[in-house]
Design a protein around this motif. Sequence first.
Motif, PDB file in Angstrom:
ATOM      1  N   ALA A 115       0.961  -1.176   0.003  1.00  0.00           N
ATOM      2  CA  ALA A 115      -0.050  -0.005   0.040  1.00  0.00           C
ATOM      3  C   ALA A 115       0.836   1.145  -0.037  1.00  0.00           C
ATOM      4  O   ALA A 115       0.579   2.241  -0.630  1.00  0.00           O
ATOM      5  CB  ALA A 115      -0.894   0.168   1.224  1.00  0.00           C
ATOM      6  N   ARG A 116       1.774   1.291   0.897  1.00  0.00           N
ATOM      7  CA  ARG A 116       2.770   2.594   0.903  1.00  0.00           C
ATOM      8  C   ARG A 116       3.636   2.494  -0.398  1.00  0.00           C
ATOM      9  O   ARG A 116       3.737   3.644  -1.040  1.00  0.00           O
ATOM     10  CB  ARG A 116       3.754   2.311   2.008  1.00  0.00           C
ATOM     11  N   ARG A 117       3.790   1.724  -1.022  1.00  0.00           N
ATOM     12  CA  ARG A 117       4.781   1.891  -2.421  1.00  0.00           C
ATOM     13  C   ARG A 117       3.700   2.274  -3.394  1.00  0.00           C
ATOM     14  O   ARG A 117       4.296   3.206  -4.149  1.00  0.00           O
ATOM     15  CB  ARG A 117       5.284   0.393  -2.785  1.00  0.00           C
ATOM     16  N   LEU A 118       2.652   1.822  -3.400  1.00  0.00           N
ATOM     17  CA  LEU A 118       1.509   1.970  -4.572  1.00  0.00           C
ATOM     18  C   LEU A 118       1.037   3.698  -4.344  1.00  0.00           C
ATOM     19  O   LEU A 118       0.919   4.243  -5.300  1.00  0.00           O
ATOM     20  CB  LEU A 118       0.166   1.087  -4.443  1.00  0.00           C
ATOM     21  N   ALA A 119       0.992   4.045  -2.963  1.00  0.00           N
ATOM     22  CA  ALA A 119       0.647   5.387  -2.704  1.00  0.00           C
ATOM     23  C   ALA A 119       1.614   6.305  -3.113  1.00  0.00           C
ATOM     24  O   ALA A 119       1.318   7.387  -3.644  1.00  0.00           O
ATOM     25  CB  ALA A 119       0.070   5.394  -1.192  1.00  0.00           C
ATOM     26  N   GLY A 120       2.904   5.945  -3.038  1.00  0.00           N
ATOM     27  CA  GLY A 120       4.057   6.775  -3.510  1.00  0.00           C
ATOM     28  C   GLY A 120       4.372   6.876  -4.827  1.00  0.00           C
ATOM     29  O   GLY A 120       5.330   7.311  -4.919  1.00  0.00           O
TER      30      GLY A 120
END
Length: 169
Positions: A115-120
């Motif tokens: 989720a963090r990678r996709l959001a970033g």
Amino acid sequence: MKPRLNVHISHELSERVEIATKRPGVTKAAVVEAALLGFFSREFDDQRDGALVRRLDRISRQYDRLERNLSIATETLALYIRFFLTVTPPLPNADQDAARALGKERFEYFTTQLARRLAGGKNMIRDVLDEISAGESEFFTEAEIEALRSVRKDQSNSREGENLETSDE
């Protein structure tokens, strides 16, 4: 008797027609007729069709890249699953509850990271390709790279000078 046609056009187009008719021998009817002939001509259709073909070609290339990337991702996942299942020994019954708890914890960590990678806006494939792809420094020494950069700079400066000379004329 020739058929008549009454049309309403924008003020801007009307001014452009007026400007065109200031040339000797050019009438409003001739300007409008030439514009209509151009609109209905095969050349206009060819231009429009050419633009559509270019767009379809671009979409086709994008689709091919997406299909290739999906194929790579699918194959990578399949190879990983095969490898994982091949090298992972079965757990004894006594250790399975602890393994499930650890697996749940690891999966939660995984989904959080995803989720963090996709959001970033990060992309693991791009990161991996950047890591494994060869850079300039692997082919050239720093001195050679600097020499190439100075040649590029000199070429761009000479092009700018040519552009200035052309625009001054």
